[in-house]
Design a protein around this motif. Structure first.
Motif: not given
Length: 232
Positions: A112-129
């Protein structure tokens, strides 16, 4: 271990108050800490430099006692053996007695922790910031794609001895970079964005894996009860 003719050198009790594992989840964030330690970890709260040095010396002595034969008795494997199985040796016996063998493998919480982190890294909002942070750092004279690249710069982690001018210069550069890192995070709202995005994904993952996560919790509770019985 005693039955095998060995005494395992137990790790001494840690000094001070342990720091939260989440303290640097999104990199350095505390202005006061980075001005002193840069990207290096500060000692536990309430621990002096002298105490920390003594603890380091004790840990080196402990590791020096851990011979190949001792380690093999503990793990059931010699140093040349590859793999991650924890079923062998005295460690395996202990985990089996506590019902933790299955939990030592990648479990629902880890996934669950790995999935959450990977999805966050791939999210456009995270990439933008990340891009905003990187642009801010570039203006300050530091070129890094993201905070992890800054913290992981090999220059900060090159081991050296003495108090040479080169080491002092590198240390000063590390601190200056870490200070700029924190300022840029504050300027672009880095932590707020990443925390918001990751929390959203985590909640969705928790909802979708409730039973598996509950099973892990119950296994740990059972292990704690068994440990208490063993230690009586």
């Amino acid at each position: 271990m005693k039955a095998k003719g060995y005494t395992w050198p137990a790790r001494p009790k840690r000094l001070g108050v342990a720091r939260s594992a989440n303290e640097r989840r999104y990199g350095v964030t505390d202005p006061g800490t980075v001005r002193v330690y840069g990207y290096h970890l500060a000692p536990p709260a309430g621990v002096t430099a002298e105490q920390l040095a003594e603890e380091t010396r004790r840990e080196k002595k402990r590791k020096a006692l851990m011979t190949d034969a001792l380690t093999k008795a503990y793990t059931g494997r010699d140093g040349a053996t590859t793999g991650t199985s924890l079923t062998g040796g005295c460690r395996g016996e202990a985990l089996k007695q506590l019902g933790l063998l299955r939990l030592e493998a990648l479990n629902a919480v880890d996934l669950a922790q790995q999935q959450g982190w990977k999805r966050t890294e791939a999210d456009s909002r995270a990439k933008a910031v990340n891009a905003k942070w990187s642009a801010c750092m570039k203006k300050a004279g530091h070129t890094y794609a993201d905070p992890h690249a800054a913290a992981g710069d090999p220059a900060w982690w090159t081991e050296g001895e003495g108090d040479s001018a080169a080491l002092k210069k590198t240390r000063a550069a590390e601190i200056a970079t870490a200070v700029a890192d924190v300022k840029c995070k504050q300027q672009v709202g880095y932590v707020m964005v990443w925390q918001s995005v990751e929390t959203t994904y985590q909640n969705k993952i928790i909802e979708a894996n409730k039973q598996d996560l509950e099973d892990v919790r119950q296994r740990w509770q059972s292990a704690l009860r068994k440990a208490a019985q063993v230690l009586r």
